[in-house]
Design an enzyme around this catalytic site. Structure first.
Site, PDB file in Angstrom:
ATOM      1  N   HIS A  40       3.799  -5.650   1.570  1.00 33.35           N
ATOM      2  CA  HIS A  40       2.757  -4.683   0.949  1.00 33.35           C
ATOM      3  C   HIS A  40       2.456  -3.870   1.800  1.00 33.35           C
ATOM      4  O   HIS A  40       1.825  -4.495   2.963  1.00 33.35           O
ATOM      5  CB  HIS A  40       1.838  -5.265   0.169  1.00 33.35           C
ATOM      6  CG  HIS A  40       0.750  -4.149  -0.523  1.00 33.35           C
ATOM      7  ND1 HIS A  40       0.839  -3.295  -1.838  1.00 33.35           N
ATOM      8  CD2 HIS A  40       0.053  -3.747  -0.131  1.00 33.35           C
ATOM      9  CE1 HIS A  40       0.039  -2.850  -2.110  1.00 33.35           C
ATOM     10  NE2 HIS A  40      -1.177  -3.169  -1.089  1.00 33.35           N
ATOM     11  N   SER A  81      -0.884  -0.530   2.657  1.00 31.97           N
ATOM     12  CA  SER A  81      -1.814   0.630   1.354  1.00 31.97           C
ATOM     13  C   SER A  81      -2.892   0.984   2.514  1.00 31.97           C
ATOM     14  O   SER A  81      -3.319   0.153   3.563  1.00 31.97           O
ATOM     15  CB  SER A  81      -1.800  -0.308   0.169  1.00 31.97           C
ATOM     16  OG  SER A  81      -3.026  -1.038   0.725  1.00 31.97           O
TER      17      SER A  81
END
Length: 206
Positions: free
Chosen positions: A68, A70
């Site tokens: 992930h 971000s």
């Protein structure tokens, strides 16, 4: 000014690893705005490593996992994506060749622009492509100097990036480095802007 921290930990005494990389971009020369951090990218990952020790190619290994990435910002500056990642690598005495391919887990891009669950960057594949190739090579007789290169891109759009890092010993515990980046995706906030950056730095590990 760019700061990067990278960690990797083996889990449960198995070939299962947790990795984490954090990159922060500090606008040190932007005195008018009180020298803020432009962005920090957070990138945790979990992967399994398999090194089959084939007699004809014992240096070959494979990874499979997910990550992930971000930037922790609110809309409209939020950027994020999730990927399934597969990799193959060749680890010799003086070099490491690493090919990593990924599949982006789809997100809903049809939600309203102010919905946090909306896909923040649906066209990111146009700039990152679907994989990257990395090469690390120890140089000279003492092998204390190292050259690291990364290349990635999307042939359909002609967009991508190239990174070059040369490092050499500075002390018993640090290395000085020269850094070159050219292309898209150095940071998530600028994934669709081409950036060329040259710098010098200090590394505590490599």
């Amino acid at each position: 000014v760019l700061f990067q921290i990278s960690l990797k930990q083996r889990l449960f005494n198995r070939n299962l690893f947790f990795g984490y990389t954090q990159r922060s971009f500090w606008q040190l020369y932007n005195g008018n705005d009180s020298r803020p951090f432009r962005e920090t990218n957070y990138n945790p990952e979990l992967f399994y490593r398999w090194k089959p020790q084939w007699r004809w190619l014992p240096e070959l290994g494979f990874d499979i996992g997910a990550d992930h990435e971000s930037n922790g910002k609110e809309l409209p500056d939020s950027r994020s994506w999730n990927r399934i990642i597969g990799a193959a690598y060749y680890e010799g005495e003086r070099q490491l060749l690493h090919l990593r391919l990924w599949y982006r887990i789809p997100e809903n891009e049809n939600r309203p622009a102010d919905d946090p669950k909306r896909d923040d960057n649906p066209d990111i594949h146009r700039y990152y492509g679907y994989g990257e190739l990395r090469l690390q090579r120890k140089l000279f007789g003492d092998a204390q100097h190292m050259l690291a290169m990364m290349a990635r891109g999307n042939p359909a759009t002609g967009k991508g990036a190239f990174e070059l890092v040369y490092s050499a010993p500075f002390s018993d515990y640090a290395f000085w480095s020269v850094y070159l980046w050219s292309g898209y995706g150095e940071s998530l906030i600028d994934y669709n802007r081409s950036v060329t950056r040259v710098g010098i730095g200090l590394m505590l590990a490599r």
